[in-house]
Write an enzyme that holds these catalytic residues in place. Structure first.
Site, short mmCIF file in Angstrom:
data_model
loop_
_atom_site.label_atom_id
_atom_site.label_comp_id
_atom_site.label_asym_id
_atom_site.label_seq_id
_atom_site.Cartn_x
_atom_site.Cartn_y
_atom_site.Cartn_z
N ARG A 253 -2.14 9.12 4.16
CA ARG A 253 -1.07 9.02 3.39
C ARG A 253 0.45 9.29 5.32
O ARG A 253 1.20 9.52 3.68
CB ARG A 253 -0.49 8.77 2.34
CG ARG A 253 -2.12 7.72 1.48
CD ARG A 253 -2.07 7.97 0.34
NE ARG A 253 -2.79 8.07 -0.62
CZ ARG A 253 -3.07 8.12 -1.85
NH1 ARG A 253 -1.94 8.75 -2.53
NH2 ARG A 253 -4.31 8.04 -2.12
N ARG B 157 -8.69 15.78 0.68
CA ARG B 157 -7.25 14.78 1.49
C ARG B 157 -6.12 15.85 1.73
O ARG B 157 -5.43 16.54 0.34
CB ARG B 157 -6.98 14.25 0.73
CG ARG B 157 -7.84 12.61 1.37
CD ARG B 157 -7.44 11.28 0.95
NE ARG B 157 -7.80 11.49 -0.82
CZ ARG B 157 -6.15 11.35 -1.60
NH1 ARG B 157 -5.23 11.48 -0.66
NH2 ARG B 157 -6.13 10.67 -2.54
N LEU C 56 -14.73 14.44 -5.85
CA LEU C 56 -16.27 14.52 -5.40
C LEU C 56 -16.83 16.13 -5.05
O LEU C 56 -18.17 16.43 -4.39
CB LEU C 56 -16.79 13.23 -4.32
CG LEU C 56 -16.29 12.19 -5.00
CD1 LEU C 56 -16.59 10.54 -4.56
CD2 LEU C 56 -17.33 11.56 -6.86
N ASP D 63 -1.37 -21.21 -45.92
CA ASP D 63 -0.75 -20.02 -45.92
C ASP D 63 1.01 -20.29 -45.06
O ASP D 63 0.56 -21.10 -44.09
CB ASP D 63 -1.52 -19.29 -45.97
CG ASP D 63 -1.30 -17.49 -45.34
OD1 ASP D 63 0.30 -16.99 -46.29
OD2 ASP D 63 -0.83 -16.72 -44.24
N GLU E 5 -20.36 17.53 -4.13
CA GLU E 5 -20.75 17.50 -2.94
C GLU E 5 -21.21 19.67 -2.99
O GLU E 5 -21.91 19.55 -2.86
CB GLU E 5 -19.52 17.29 -1.77
CG GLU E 5 -19.38 15.39 -2.40
CD GLU E 5 -18.54 15.25 -1.29
OE1 GLU E 5 -18.15 14.27 -1.47
OE2 GLU E 5 -18.13 16.59 -1.16
N TYR F 125 0.62 -0.97 0.18
CA TYR F 125 0.41 0.07 -0.30
C TYR F 125 0.51 1.33 0.21
O TYR F 125 0.39 1.61 -0.95
CB TYR F 125 -0.97 -0.05 1.63
CG TYR F 125 -1.92 1.24 1.64
CD1 TYR F 125 -2.77 1.87 0.63
CD2 TYR F 125 -1.61 2.15 2.57
CE1 TYR F 125 -3.38 2.37 0.40
CE2 TYR F 125 -3.00 3.04 2.44
CZ TYR F 125 -3.65 3.39 1.19
OH TYR F 125 -4.74 4.48 1.50
C1 GDG Z 1 -10.77 9.40 -5.31
C2 GDG Z 1 -9.97 9.62 -6.57
C3 GDG Z 1 -12.09 10.00 -7.32
C4 GDG Z 1 -13.34 15.37 2.28
N1 GDG Z 1 -12.64 15.87 3.61
C5 GDG Z 1 -13.55 15.27 4.57
C6 GDG Z 1 -14.08 14.79 3.90
N2 GDG Z 1 -14.27 14.58 2.95
C7 GDG Z 1 -14.53 13.79 1.90
C8 GDG Z 1 -15.14 14.89 0.86
C9 GDG Z 1 -15.39 13.93 -0.48
C10 GDG Z 1 -14.23 12.51 -0.22
O1 GDG Z 1 -13.76 12.88 0.87
C11 GDG Z 1 -13.24 13.30 -1.27
O2 GDG Z 1 -13.20 12.56 -1.98
P1 GDG Z 1 -12.50 13.00 -3.58
O3 GDG Z 1 -12.94 12.24 -5.36
O4 GDG Z 1 -12.00 14.92 -3.55
O5 GDG Z 1 -10.59 12.35 -3.57
P2 GDG Z 1 -9.62 11.09 -3.22
O6 GDG Z 1 -10.68 10.97 -1.88
O7 GDG Z 1 -8.65 11.81 -3.87
O8 GDG Z 1 -10.76 10.14 -4.11
C12 GDG Z 1 -10.90 10.96 -7.24
C13 GDG Z 1 -12.83 9.51 -6.34
O9 GDG Z 1 -11.49 8.82 -5.79
C14 GDG Z 1 -13.81 8.94 -6.20
O10 GDG Z 1 -14.01 8.09 -7.82
O11 GDG Z 1 -13.47 11.49 -7.26
O12 GDG Z 1 -10.46 11.75 -8.03
O13 GDG Z 1 -8.77 10.68 -5.81
O14 GDG Z 1 -16.25 13.02 -0.65
O15 GDG Z 1 -16.85 14.19 1.09
N3 GDG Z 1 -15.88 14.15 4.16
C15 GDG Z 1 -15.85 14.45 5.23
N4 GDG Z 1 -15.21 15.87 6.42
C16 GDG Z 1 -14.23 16.07 5.86
O16 GDG Z 1 -13.45 16.95 6.73
N5 GDG Z 1 -17.09 13.79 6.48
#
Ligand code: GDG
Length: 747
Positions: free
Chosen positions: A310, A271, A375, A495, A379, A84
């Site tokens: 990470r 993140r 996402l 062939d 959101e 990982y």
């Molecule tokens: C990977 C891909 C792709 C964040 N801070 C808090 C919190 N979050 C939640 C957000 C969102 C999620 O974490 C982050 O999702 P992302 O899509 O922005 O990014 P990755 O984590 O890098 O995800 C990405 C995804 O997979 C799905 O396929 O979109 O491109 O890198 O849902 O809301 N949630 C709460 N508190 C926080 O402080 N509750």
């Protein structure tokens, strides 16, 4: 009966610590939307803690399965570090995000990556049944589809990549690039967030494995096809909508509004990851602040929610340190007596608070340097229900394709991002609403559940490996053995290149091997067998290789023939006109000049432009262009133009392998005939109306060597399989079976 869906992600949607807590990521929400009447969902993954004690493992596994429908794969700390943190997050992740400078590689990690993928696959195989749907997620498990397909080809295996797939030029840096794409190709359906990622994947498959693809399919062999698809992930829209209706939300929203009453709020949530563009965003913010006076600075507040991520990986530790230092410097420089501009939270916030932040921030600033989807952008839009904020979105996020009404920016251009922020803050409510409404409609409609249902639905309709795409070659073998047993006169038209002998990059190197020669001798040993090698090669080539043997030779796709039992060649094309050749030669030479690696070959009956040694995509491009040009130019000439395997060929219409074979058959009718070939020139043999030359249709066997579509009745995978087919059936010890139900007889 509901269909079983086995879902596999690196992490289970639960965390095992003192107690077991359920997490609520996007994937959980997506899969919650699958109806239990239709799908029986099981989830396999790592539970997030290294539990070494076997008794405790069993206990945890029992609780997880019973209470959460989760099946844990326990990993040691060392495995987690290698698979990982090492292989996945330090080598694959940076490359998938176009950041080779962040990549590290340690060959010991590969062993862990393979072992862990295999452990996950084994867990699936313990519980899976043919026909089950298996959905593998993301870059930590890229080898799993092939591991599963190999052991249970009847599974319907889906793979979804949550990150971008980069251009080949970046992906090729990975020491295990071939293994990774080959692993993914074990899937029956491979999904990406955008068409661009899918396009890059196809290009890597072509360049790394030499497999051509149609737009949404890659044929791996005669029994396995990987379908490709674009499935942009959505958010758990319902959960956001429901939360916006709760009193807790209203309370937090009002508190935030009150606390920031005199300010405009710019929000970022992510993140803590170098792909998210945090430092570049700080550049833009600095640029923006530098233009403001103290009272203006008092009226703006940047909120950064940076979720720890990470933390064991060095780059992430450095990013955190640098971010905190930069935030400190900016706050120091631009603070007033009343406020400092950036509120930096290194931690996560509770879901209701997150919604309240989204629903009160004047600007959502989402500026990753690259992101599979993102996402947070969706959101933020989902929470603009009673509120009108502005989304500033990086054009390098997958989400930008769907959220095209956002203010799209290049995150590397700090000045432009700062300027966009100025413009965003100046927009009227009407302007903001007009932008947000269609985006919100889309985000609410195409949610995570829609995504999962679409992917699973498509996976269910793919064909898994059990389906025989062509008639099994065993039937051809039976027909052939039957003919041998009854001593019918057997004519073989085989062939050479790609059929008896593997194609070589350099055609001159494809001389017959000792194995091929031994096979020819074996075929010749039979008194009732007449072998003719029928090729596009010149008479000189064929004479040089096979001249000493008493076999028939047909050269130049049927222009010249040396019959069995003679040493003389006869030209069959004496009345054919080749007047078109000069003009065609000129055009092909131009293509040779403009396409590095390509070459022109001239034969008596044809002119050929070869593009095997060119860049594969450029070569195919130029070949299509050439086809178009020749089609117009030669519309009234007696020629055939075709785009074959890495060649464009112009041939005299009155010459073909089929015409030559017909001629030889009319001179001497066999009792049974078999013809085999690998490319389009051989199709004219397969089209022969067998009944007029042999006793019955069952006495005509046509075999295509390779997996492309063909009129031949049977397919064999490659020249080695074809040679084995002949050896097995012609060897003196070959078992003869006249009919499947009768006992075997030995010659
Ligand atoms: C990977 C891909 C792709 C964040 N801070 C808090 C919190 N979050 C939640 C957000 C969102 C999620 O974490 C982050 O999702 P992302 O899509 O922005 O990014 P990755 O984590 O890098 O995800 C990405 C995804 O997979 C799905 O396929 O979109 O491109 O890198 O849902 O809301 N949630 C709460 N508190 C926080 O402080 N509750």
């Amino acid at each position: 009966m509901p269909t079983t869906v086995i879902n596999i992600s690196n992490r289970l949607p639960v965390t095992v610590a003192e107690k077991i807590t359920k997490s609520s990521g996007g994937l959980v929400a997506a899969l919650e939307g699958l109806s239990p009447d239709e799908y029986d969902l099981k989830w396999i993954g790592w539970p997030g803690a290294a539990i070494a004690d076997a008794v405790r493992q069993q206990e945890v596994a029992g609780i997880l399965e019973e209470e959460h429908g989760c099946i844990p794969v326990f990993l040691s700390e060392e495995e987690v570090a290698g698979h990982y943190e090492g292989f996945s997050n330090s080598s694959v992740w940076p490359l998938l995000h176009y950041m080779p400078n962040y990549m590290h590689y340690d060959s010991a990690w590969w062993d862990h990556y393979e072992t862990v993928n295999q452990r996950f696959a084994d867990k699936v195989l313990e519980m899976a049944h043919p026909g089950d749907l298996v959905w593998v997620h993301d870059y930590q498990l890229m080898l799993m589809p092939a591991m599963l397909h190999e052991r249970m080809p009847e599974l319907k295996i889906g793979f979804f990549l949550h990150t971008p797939f980069p251009s080949f030029e970046t992906f090729r840096c990975h020491p295990k690039r071939r293994e990774l794409v080959a692993g993914m190709l074990g899937a029956n359906l491979i999904g990406f967030h955008t068409f661009g990622y899918m396009r890059h994947f196809r290009s890597s498959v072509l360049r790394l494995l030499g497999l051509e693809s149609e737009i949404t399919r890659i044929r791996i062999d005669e029994s396995h096809v990987s379908a490709l698809g674009v499935f942009p992930i959505g958010i758990n829209s319902r959960k956001f909508d429901e939360t916006l209706d709760t009193p807790e939300f209203a309370q937090r929203r009002d508190e935030f509004l009150h606390a920031n009453a005199s300010k405009r709020v710019v929000l970022s949530v992510e993140r803590m990851d170098y792909t998210k563009g945090i430092l570049h965003r700080l550049d833009a913010i600095e640029e923006f602040l530098s233009e403001l006076d103290a009272s203006e600075r008092d009226a703006i507040k940047f909120i950064f929610v940076s979720v720890p991520s990470r933390e064991e990986v060095e780059e992430y530790q450095e990013l955190r340190a640098e971010t905190e230092a930069r935030v400190g410097r900016i706050n120091g420089q631009y603070a007033t007596l009343n406020s400092s501009p950036i509120r930096f939270i290194h931690g996560s916030v509770d879901f209701t608070d997150l919604c309240a932040l989204y629903a009160t921030a004047d600007v959502g600033m989402v500026t990753p340097l690259i992101d599979g989807m993102n996402l947070v952008a969706k959101e933020y839009i989902a929470c603009q229900r009673e509120h009108d904020g502005v989304l500033i979105l990086s054009e390098f996020a997958g989400a930008a394709e769907e959220l095209s009404n956002a203010m799209l920016v290049n995150p590397y251009d700090a000045r432009a991002v700062a300027q966009t922020l100025v413009e965003a803050l100046a927009l009227s409510d009407e302007e903001k609403r007009a932008c947000n409404q269609p985006m919100r409609d889309r985000v609410m409609k195409y949610d995570a559940q829609h995504w999962a249902r679409t992917f699973i639905g498509q996976l269910g309709s793919t064909s898994s490996g059990t389906m025989a795409l062509f008639e099994p070659a065993e039937r051809a073998a039976e027909q052939l053995r039957d003919a041998l047993l009854h001593h019918k006169r057997i004519a073989l038209f085989l062939d050479y290149d790609g059929t008896l002998r593997e194609i070589e990059r350099d055609a001159r190197a494809a001389k017959p091997t000792a194995e091929v020669m031994a096979l020819i001798d074996l075929l010749q040993e039979r008194e009732n067998v007449e072998l003719t090698i029928i090729s596009g090669r010149t008479a000189e080539d064929l004479e040089g290789w096979f001249g000493e043997r008493d076999i028939g030779l047909v050269a130049e796709h049927g222009a010249a023939v040396r019959r069995v039992g003679t040493r003389d060649w006869e030209q069959l094309d004496r009345n054919v006109s080749y007047g078109w050749k000069d003009e065609v030669r000129g055009v092909l030479r131009l293509y040779e000049q403009s396409t590095p690696g390509s070459s022109v070959e001239e034969k008596r009956t044809s002119l050929v432009w070869h593009h095997r040694k060119t860049d594969p995509e450029f070569g195919t491009w130029k070949a299509n262009e050439l086809m178009h040009e020749l089609g117009t130019m030669l519309a009234n000439e007696p020629v055939k133009i075709r785009h074959g395997r890495k060649i464009v060929e112009v041939t005299a219409e009155q010459v073909s392998k089929g015409i030559a074979v017909r001629r030889l058959l009319s001179e001497k009718h066999p009792g049974f005939m078999l013809c085999a070939g690998d490319d389009q020139t051989d199709e004219s043999m397969f089209e022969i109306e067998a009944a007029s030359f042999v006793a019955a249709a069952a006495d005509f066997v046509s075999i295509k060597v390779g997996n492309q579509p063909s009129r031949a009745c049977f397919h064999l995978r490659d020249p080695a399989t074809f040679r084995k087919f002949l050896t097995d059936n012609f060897a003196p010890t070959a078992k003869l079976v006249t009919d499947g139900s009768k006992a075997a007889a030995t010659l």
